[in-house]
Design a protein around this motif. Structure first.
Motif, PDB file in Angstrom:
ATOM      1  N   GLN A 153       0.758  -1.153  -0.068  1.00  0.00           N
ATOM      2  CA  GLN A 153       0.130  -0.058  -0.091  1.00  0.00           C
ATOM      3  C   GLN A 153       0.744   1.194   0.005  1.00  0.00           C
ATOM      4  N   TRP A 154       1.951   1.263   0.890  1.00  0.00           N
ATOM      5  CA  TRP A 154       2.786   2.413   0.940  1.00  0.00           C
ATOM      6  C   TRP A 154       3.310   3.028  -0.249  1.00  0.00           C
ATOM      7  N   VAL A 155       3.674   1.868  -1.361  1.00  0.00           N
ATOM      8  CA  VAL A 155       4.361   2.185  -2.503  1.00  0.00           C
ATOM      9  C   VAL A 155       3.431   3.010  -3.489  1.00  0.00           C
ATOM     10  N   THR A 156       2.218   2.803  -3.510  1.00  0.00           N
ATOM     11  CA  THR A 156       1.140   3.286  -4.258  1.00  0.00           C
ATOM     12  C   THR A 156       0.648   4.882  -3.892  1.00  0.00           C
ATOM     13  N   LEU A 157       1.044   5.191  -2.595  1.00  0.00           N
ATOM     14  CA  LEU A 157       0.432   6.245  -1.993  1.00  0.00           C
ATOM     15  C   LEU A 157       1.533   7.471  -2.619  1.00  0.00           C
ATOM     16  N   GLU A 158       0.789   8.596  -2.760  1.00  0.00           N
ATOM     17  CA  GLU A 158       1.547   9.691  -3.453  1.00  0.00           C
ATOM     18  C   GLU A 158       2.533  10.513  -2.202  1.00  0.00           C
ATOM     19  N   LYS A 159       3.766  10.664  -2.667  1.00  0.00           N
ATOM     20  CA  LYS A 159       4.752  11.220  -1.481  1.00  0.00           C
ATOM     21  C   LYS A 159       4.813  12.773  -1.583  1.00  0.00           C
ATOM     22  N   PRO A 160       4.955  13.355  -0.535  1.00  0.00           N
ATOM     23  CA  PRO A 160       5.179  14.654  -0.469  1.00  0.00           C
ATOM     24  C   PRO A 160       6.237  15.383  -1.413  1.00  0.00           C
ATOM     25  N   GLY A 161       5.857  16.497  -1.936  1.00  0.00           N
ATOM     26  CA  GLY A 161       6.501  17.091  -2.921  1.00  0.00           C
ATOM     27  C   GLY A 161       8.051  17.682  -2.170  1.00  0.00           C
ATOM     28  N   TYR A 162       8.838  17.860  -3.159  1.00  0.00           N
ATOM     29  CA  TYR A 162      10.134  18.460  -2.646  1.00  0.00           C
ATOM     30  C   TYR A 162      10.425  19.827  -2.811  1.00  0.00           C
ATOM     31  N   HIS A 163      10.697  20.825  -1.872  1.00  0.00           N
ATOM     32  CA  HIS A 163      10.503  22.259  -2.215  1.00  0.00           C
ATOM     33  C   HIS A 163      12.110  22.744  -1.467  1.00  0.00           C
ATOM     34  N   ARG A 164      12.651  23.346  -2.420  1.00  0.00           N
ATOM     35  CA  ARG A 164      13.944  24.209  -2.002  1.00  0.00           C
ATOM     36  C   ARG A 164      13.627  25.560  -1.434  1.00  0.00           C
ATOM     37  N   LEU A 165      14.132  25.994  -0.435  1.00  0.00           N
ATOM     38  CA  LEU A 165      13.974  27.336  -0.011  1.00  0.00           C
ATOM     39  C   LEU A 165      15.132  28.268  -0.679  1.00  0.00           C
ATOM     40  N   LYS A 166      14.578  29.378  -1.117  1.00  0.00           N
ATOM     41  CA  LYS A 166      15.625  30.524  -1.445  1.00  0.00           C
ATOM     42  C   LYS A 166      15.831  31.279  -0.481  1.00  0.00           C
ATOM     43  N   ILE A 167      17.136  31.013   0.410  1.00  0.00           N
ATOM     44  CA  ILE A 167      17.315  31.749   1.717  1.00  0.00           C
ATOM     45  C   ILE A 167      17.495  33.350   1.763  1.00  0.00           C
ATOM     46  N   GLN A 168      18.100  33.769   0.246  1.00  0.00           N
ATOM     47  CA  GLN A 168      18.449  35.042  -0.043  1.00  0.00           C
ATOM     48  C   GLN A 168      16.992  35.874   0.129  1.00  0.00           C
ATOM     49  N   PHE A 169      15.979  35.305   0.200  1.00  0.00           N
ATOM     50  CA  PHE A 169      14.812  36.206   0.135  1.00  0.00           C
ATOM     51  C   PHE A 169      13.970  36.251   1.608  1.00  0.00           C
ATOM     52  N   ILE A 170      14.900  35.571   2.568  1.00  0.00           N
ATOM     53  CA  ILE A 170      14.285  35.498   3.893  1.00  0.00           C
ATOM     54  C   ILE A 170      14.974  36.459   4.750  1.00  0.00           C
ATOM     55  N   THR A 171      14.097  37.032   5.693  1.00  0.00           N
ATOM     56  CA  THR A 171      14.885  37.892   6.638  1.00  0.00           C
ATOM     57  C   THR A 171      14.251  37.524   7.954  1.00  0.00           C
ATOM     58  N   ALA A 172      15.388  37.346   8.992  1.00  0.00           N
ATOM     59  CA  ALA A 172      14.619  36.835  10.301  1.00  0.00           C
ATOM     60  C   ALA A 172      15.475  37.786  11.287  1.00  0.00           C
ATOM     61  N   GLU A 173      15.102  37.712  12.582  1.00  0.00           N
ATOM     62  CA  GLU A 173      15.308  38.690  13.666  1.00  0.00           C
ATOM     63  C   GLU A 173      16.567  38.147  14.741  1.00  0.00           C
ATOM     64  N   LYS A 174      17.291  39.343  15.130  1.00  0.00           N
ATOM     65  CA  LYS A 174      17.944  38.882  16.324  1.00  0.00           C
ATOM     66  C   LYS A 174      17.292  39.650  17.550  1.00  0.00           C
ATOM     67  N   ALA A 175      17.049  38.551  18.644  1.00  0.00           N
ATOM     68  CA  ALA A 175      16.528  39.118  19.731  1.00  0.00           C
ATOM     69  C   ALA A 175      17.284  39.214  20.853  1.00  0.00           C
ATOM     70  N   GLN A 176      17.260  40.174  21.821  1.00  0.00           N
ATOM     71  CA  GLN A 176      18.234  40.089  22.935  1.00  0.00           C
ATOM     72  C   GLN A 176      17.340  39.898  24.228  1.00  0.00           C
ATOM     73  N   LEU A 177      17.360  38.639  24.400  1.00  0.00           N
ATOM     74  CA  LEU A 177      16.567  38.319  25.853  1.00  0.00           C
ATOM     75  C   LEU A 177      17.737  37.677  26.628  1.00  0.00           C
ATOM     76  N   THR A 178      17.037  37.604  27.960  1.00  0.00           N
ATOM     77  CA  THR A 178      18.153  37.013  29.006  1.00  0.00           C
ATOM     78  C   THR A 178      18.106  35.532  28.705  1.00  0.00           C
ATOM     79  N   CYS A 179      16.982  35.159  28.358  1.00  0.00           N
ATOM     80  CA  CYS A 179      16.987  33.529  28.428  1.00  0.00           C
ATOM     81  C   CYS A 179      17.697  33.150  26.997  1.00  0.00           C
ATOM     82  N   PHE A 180      17.867  33.919  26.095  1.00  0.00           N
ATOM     83  CA  PHE A 180      18.640  33.500  25.002  1.00  0.00           C
ATOM     84  C   PHE A 180      20.097  33.690  25.484  1.00  0.00           C
ATOM     85  N   LYS A 181      20.384  34.647  26.214  1.00  0.00           N
ATOM     86  CA  LYS A 181      21.786  34.839  26.587  1.00  0.00           C
ATOM     87  C   LYS A 181      22.244  33.589  27.458  1.00  0.00           C
TER      88      LYS A 181
END
Ligand SMILES: Cc1cc2nc3c(=O)[nH]c(=O)nc-3n(C[C@H](O)[C@H](O)[C@H](O)COP(=O)(O)OP(=O)(O)OC[C@H]3O[C@@H](n4cnc5c(N)ncnc54)[C@H](O)[C@@H]3O)c2cc1C
Length: 460
Positions: A153-181
């Motif tokens: 049964q496993w072999v007949t089921l559709e598998k998830p598609g593969y997606h590559r991420l273009k990291i140059q278009f992503i921005t994320a943050e640096k947070a200054q928290l005591t728990c992170f330190k």
């Protein structure tokens, strides 16, 4: 709103469902934060997998810098996340890939309870397998216990598609928290304590993809036959990368699927075993402690610390077993054929409880995966689902002659046998060659093992 992506054993950007969802949800005014939770309950310090995992986390921390820092929090689930929520406020949302069995399942349940208590929204995804534990079921809705119909049964089921991420278009943050330190400090100290290892030069995505591409180009064609020969690189050796999530199983599946190599179908079937064992782990939550087949829970195992010690250090007098254990102790990885041979030897030849072997592997394997390891041990012990029947017992010498015919693997790991002729290398003591005398007589041990199981089999 802060969208917090919690990384665990999914240390990558491509085909990372939690990360992809956080990016999709993020509005221009929102922030994206990367988080890693250092859970003191989770990793036994001093084990090979602890060091391998945290070296990969250190590698991933550097990778994250291309986008934003990876922040660390430390403590039990309750302590670490409550501290974070108290400090950061509750205009946050969590994204993580969840586990469906073992320790990870309990940890995720604790986390979800805490988030719900604090009315914090979260999204969880399935990431570690090609199919979830609910995808492949018998027509009556119950889980499979035998691999072949599961696989059909496993072999007949559709598998998830593969997606590559273009990291140059992503921005994320640096947070200054005591728990992170605090988390950062603990992580930096932890990194300084990691010991140099065999696999230090092969950590991370570049090495993983190189290994995958080389295998698909050179190894997949002959995988059907070469995968049983430990002296050659006949298997992909991708299990450590799949374990820590540097490579997605979806990427490996699609890469293998896109070739026309002869060994493709057999290889994909092996990937299905990984799904199968995770499904078994989910439906048998106590499989680490208990035999899955209830009738074998009463087996009387031998108390044999000397035998266990000889097995673990590779001094049993059976060269193939000894070479395999030396490979494990030195590299943190062992070939599949050898895992079957040494597991069978411990349980059937020495009569030692499979849980002791499972625990030893958990400390030594860098690719340790509880579901696959327990599945493999219960298979070898004849106590699991779809396991080897107890009366079909591996003869370690015959296995050696068959899968290491020329003795090349033995010579690689046992220097004192390097000059021994191929026809003598599997049983050196029979030819007066100076080597450890076998610690057990296989023929007698085989009969004792059959007896151990048979008497329970006869009880109705
Ligand atoms: C006693 C015992 C213990 C084991 N413990 C583990 C473990 O802790 N972690 C682990 O990943 N595998 C375990 N396995 C399964 C198997 O030995 C390894 O997955 C395999 O050797 C990894 O090498 P590879 O990547 O070159 O495999 P390949 O032959 O290239 O296979 C590709 C992938 O398929 C999966 N796979 C292959 N065979 C199996 C299998 N029998 N069960 C589950 N998945 C499989 C693995 O993810 C593997 O990386 C165990 C097997 C036995 C008999």
């Amino acid at each position: 709103m802060k969208h917090i992506v919690l990384f665990r054993n999914d240390l990558r950007f491509d085909q990372q469902p939690a990360l992809a969802a956080a990016i999709a949800a993020k509005q221009p005014q929102d922030e994206l934060l990367f988080l890693f939770h250092l859970n003191p309950e989770q990793f036994a310090v001093g084990t090979a997998r602890h060091d391998y995992f945290f070296k990969t986390v250190e590698w991933f921390k550097q990778e994250c810098r291309k986008i934003a820092p990876l922040h660390f929090i430390v403590g039990t689930v309750e302590e670490a996340f409550q501290e974070l929520i108290t400090e950061i406020g509750n205009d946050i949302s969590f994204y993580f890939n969840r586990q469906m069995s073992g320790f990870g399942l309990k940890r995720d349940e604790q986390l979800i309870a805490l988030l719900e208590k604090n009315t914090i929204p979260y999204q969880q995804f399935l990431d570690r397998h090609l199919h979830s534990v609910y995808d492949v079921m018998k027509p009556d809705g119950s889980p499979y216990k035998v691999f072949t119909p599961y696989f059909r049964q496993w072999v007949t089921l559709e598998k998830p598609g593969y997606h590559r991420l273009k990291i140059q278009f992503i921005t994320a943050e640096k947070a200054q928290l005591t728990c992170f330190k605090k988390g950062e400090k603990v992580f930096n100290e932890l990194v300084t304590e990691l010991k140099p290892s065999y696999w230090d030069d092969t950590i991370g995505l570049e090495a993983a993809r190189k290994q995958m591409v080389t295998f698909l180009k050179n190894g997949l064609e002959n995988y059907d036959t070469a995968r049983d020969i430990p002296s050659i690189e006949g298997t992909s050796r991708l299990s450590p990368y799949l374990k820590v999530g540097v490579l997605s199983i979806v990427e490996v599946f699609h890469a293998a699927q896109s070739t026309e190599a002869r060994g493709q179908a057999t290889y994909i079937k092996e990937l299905a075993w990984r799904d199968f064992y995770q499904m078994i782990a989910c439906y048998h939550p106590d499989e680490k402690n208990n035999e899955i087949m209830p009738k074998y829970r009463a087996i009387e195992w031998e108390k044999n610390p000397t035998g266990f010690k000889a097995w673990s250090v590779g001094e049993t007098g059976f060269p193939i077993v000894d070479a395999a254990m030396k490979q494990l102790n030195c590299t943190g990885w062992m070939h599949n054929r050898l895992r079957m041979i040494v597991a069978s030897f411990l349980v059937k030849d020495l009569g030692i409880d499979w849980r002791e072997g499972e625990r030893y592997f958990s400390e030594r394997l860098i690719d340790y995966d509880a579901a696959s390891n327990i599945g493999g041990w219960q298979w070898a012990a004849s106590t699991g689902v779809d396991a080897v029947p107890y009366f079909r017992i591996f003869n370690p010498t015959v296995q050696s002659e068959r899968f290491d015919a020329q003795g090349d693997f033995i010579r690689e790991w046992i220097p004192e046998l390097v000059d021994v002729a191929s026809k003598h290398i599997h049983e050196p003591h029979k030819y007066n060659i100076s080597y450890i005398i076998p610690i057990v007589d296989h023929a007698k041990a085989r009969l004792a093992a059959i007896e151990r199981f048979k008497k329970l089999d006869e009880i109705k």
